[in-house]
Design a protein around this motif. Sequence first.
Motif, PDB file in Angstrom:
ATOM      1  N   THR A 103       4.320  -6.189  -6.013  1.00  0.00           N
ATOM      2  CA  THR A 103       3.565  -5.672  -5.206  1.00  0.00           C
ATOM      3  C   THR A 103       3.020  -4.418  -5.245  1.00  0.00           C
ATOM      4  N   THR A 104       3.186  -3.739  -5.561  1.00  0.00           N
ATOM      5  CA  THR A 104       2.842  -2.619  -6.720  1.00  0.00           C
ATOM      6  C   THR A 104       1.879  -2.534  -7.855  1.00  0.00           C
ATOM      7  N   VAL A 105       2.496  -4.185  -8.284  1.00  0.00           N
ATOM      8  CA  VAL A 105       1.725  -4.509  -9.327  1.00  0.00           C
ATOM      9  C   VAL A 105       0.533  -4.619  -9.714  1.00  0.00           C
ATOM     10  N   LEU A 106       0.110  -5.301  -8.630  1.00  0.00           N
ATOM     11  CA  LEU A 106      -1.269  -5.885  -7.475  1.00  0.00           C
ATOM     12  C   LEU A 106      -1.942  -4.883  -7.559  1.00  0.00           C
ATOM     13  N   SER A 107      -0.777  -3.976  -6.824  1.00  0.00           N
ATOM     14  CA  SER A 107      -1.991  -2.212  -5.838  1.00  0.00           C
ATOM     15  C   SER A 107      -2.782  -1.608  -7.116  1.00  0.00           C
ATOM     16  N   ALA A 108      -1.826  -1.608  -8.441  1.00  0.00           N
ATOM     17  CA  ALA A 108      -2.358  -0.715  -9.195  1.00  0.00           C
ATOM     18  C   ALA A 108      -3.386  -1.737 -10.067  1.00  0.00           C
ATOM     19  N   GLY A 109      -2.904  -2.484 -10.696  1.00  0.00           N
ATOM     20  CA  GLY A 109      -4.371  -3.956 -11.020  1.00  0.00           C
ATOM     21  C   GLY A 109      -5.933  -4.299  -9.814  1.00  0.00           C
ATOM     22  N   GLN A 110      -5.594  -3.099  -8.423  1.00  0.00           N
ATOM     23  CA  GLN A 110      -6.947  -3.493  -7.058  1.00  0.00           C
ATOM     24  C   GLN A 110      -7.175  -2.193  -7.400  1.00  0.00           C
ATOM     25  N   TYR A 111      -6.597  -1.629  -7.424  1.00  0.00           N
ATOM     26  CA  TYR A 111      -6.980   0.446  -7.880  1.00  0.00           C
ATOM     27  C   TYR A 111      -8.140   0.175  -8.740  1.00  0.00           C
ATOM     28  N   TYR A 112      -7.574  -0.437 -10.040  1.00  0.00           N
ATOM     29  CA  TYR A 112      -8.385  -0.778 -11.559  1.00  0.00           C
ATOM     30  C   TYR A 112      -9.829  -1.631 -11.295  1.00  0.00           C
ATOM     31  N   VAL A 113     -10.036  -2.753 -10.061  1.00  0.00           N
ATOM     32  CA  VAL A 113     -11.049  -3.330 -10.609  1.00  0.00           C
ATOM     33  C   VAL A 113     -11.885  -2.806  -9.066  1.00  0.00           C
ATOM     34  N   GLU A 114     -11.404  -2.127  -7.975  1.00  0.00           N
ATOM     35  CA  GLU A 114     -12.255  -1.442  -7.116  1.00  0.00           C
ATOM     36  C   GLU A 114     -13.044   0.003  -8.115  1.00  0.00           C
ATOM     37  N   ARG A 115     -12.158   0.548  -8.998  1.00  0.00           N
ATOM     38  CA  ARG A 115     -12.991   1.541  -9.955  1.00  0.00           C
ATOM     39  C   ARG A 115     -14.180   0.919 -10.675  1.00  0.00           C
ATOM     40  N   TYR A 116     -14.181  -0.881 -11.438  1.00  0.00           N
ATOM     41  CA  TYR A 116     -15.008  -1.211 -11.768  1.00  0.00           C
ATOM     42  C   TYR A 116     -15.927  -0.838 -11.255  1.00  0.00           C
ATOM     43  N   TYR A 117     -15.657  -1.481  -9.189  1.00  0.00           N
ATOM     44  CA  TYR A 117     -16.980  -2.380  -9.530  1.00  0.00           C
ATOM     45  C   TYR A 117     -17.766  -0.728  -8.486  1.00  0.00           C
ATOM     46  N   ALA A 118     -17.440   0.398  -8.605  1.00  0.00           N
ATOM     47  CA  ALA A 118     -17.529   1.715  -8.005  1.00  0.00           C
ATOM     48  C   ALA A 118     -18.397   1.959  -8.947  1.00  0.00           C
ATOM     49  N   ARG A 119     -19.051   1.695 -10.564  1.00  0.00           N
ATOM     50  CA  ARG A 119     -19.317   2.447 -11.235  1.00  0.00           C
ATOM     51  C   ARG A 119     -20.565   3.483 -10.737  1.00  0.00           C
ATOM     52  N   GLY A 120     -21.341   2.392 -10.299  1.00  0.00           N
ATOM     53  CA  GLY A 120     -22.533   2.795 -10.249  1.00  0.00           C
ATOM     54  C   GLY A 120     -22.905   3.316  -8.391  1.00  0.00           C
ATOM     55  N   THR A 121     -22.105   3.426  -8.278  1.00  0.00           N
ATOM     56  CA  THR A 121     -21.925   4.575  -7.179  1.00  0.00           C
ATOM     57  C   THR A 121     -21.910   6.087  -6.533  1.00  0.00           C
ATOM     58  N   SER A 122     -21.687   6.712  -8.023  1.00  0.00           N
ATOM     59  CA  SER A 122     -21.896   8.131  -8.384  1.00  0.00           C
ATOM     60  C   SER A 122     -21.959   8.296  -9.504  1.00  0.00           C
TER      61      SER A 122
END
Length: 352
Positions: free
Chosen positions: A295-314
């Motif tokens: 679960t910790t590994v998946l949570s870290a991967g989720q963080y970077y995926v969210e960061r990737y798709y948030a590139r155009g918001t700020s």
Amino acid sequence: MVTSFDVTDPASAPDTGSASAEKSRETPGPPGPDPGTGGGPELPPIVPRRHVGRLLAAAAALLAFLAVLSSVIRNDAFQWDVVLRYFTTSAVLDGLLLTLWLTAAVMVLGFVLGTTLAVMRLSANPVLRTLSWGYVWIFRSTPLLVQLLFWFNIGALYPTLGLGIPYGPQLVTIETVNLLGPVLTAVIGLTLHEAAYAAEVVRGGILSVESGQTEAAQALGLSRGRTLRRIVIPQAMRSIVPTAGNMLIGTLKGTSIVSVLAVHDLLYSAQLIYNQTYQVIPLLMVATLWYVTVTTVLSAGQYYVERYYARGTSRALPPTPPQRLRIHLAAMRARLHTLAAPDAVTASKGDR
């Protein structure tokens, strides 16, 4: 007596500039910087506000955490030596691999089916909308355990499945008991259950995209399918990814329910071991630690995926945890260097 001046003769006009300059020389101004010190007057230091309540709450929470951690580590009933001995055994690792494979298969198949259901729900066809809504309603209203047991006993309703001419002879006939084993039953049950929730997640993400994006695509002559693939879905991923990450972690833990079907997942493998050794708590801790690790590994991967798709918001993304750690270390080094600088200056003066 009134004195008149000739405005055309510059010599007859009063010397106002020299008078103002004389006045400015006579009037004392604000004190300038002391040339001996090389700077302005000393300003009082800015002291940040102290949050006493926040510090007390943090200290109390830290003490409570340390107390719980100490009680867990020092409790002999957990039998940590047994936990370490069984943590990497082949039976546990085989169950972990099956759990990971089952989670990945269910997530991929569930979101493929869920995306199809979401598109049907947003369709202008009333039949497709009704069928999609009915599917989501049925599978979200039924407990997952009931669904798994239903699919496991599907042979009682349909003993055989055949392919042939309607109301005519059957060309191919397969017995359901031989077709649906425990693993395949788990995949089918979990996938159908996951698709109902994935459909709502994808539908919510699509609805979060502004309608002006679709209107602009239609004005450019793009088809509905291409607009959905190239414009709507990439923007909807920013809303889909956080919920999908939670569903992924929930599916990972939810696969433990397939142990009722005798599927050799991580929990069932631990149960087989402690049924022989009667060491229940240590084997449950083995399964718990593996679930926490994955679960910790998946949570870290989720963080970077969210960061990737948030590139155009700020304009600038917030720093990642490694970047924040480097910033804090650099600030600590700069502070230590500042504290050590006066000592070095004092030592050099003493040498002279």
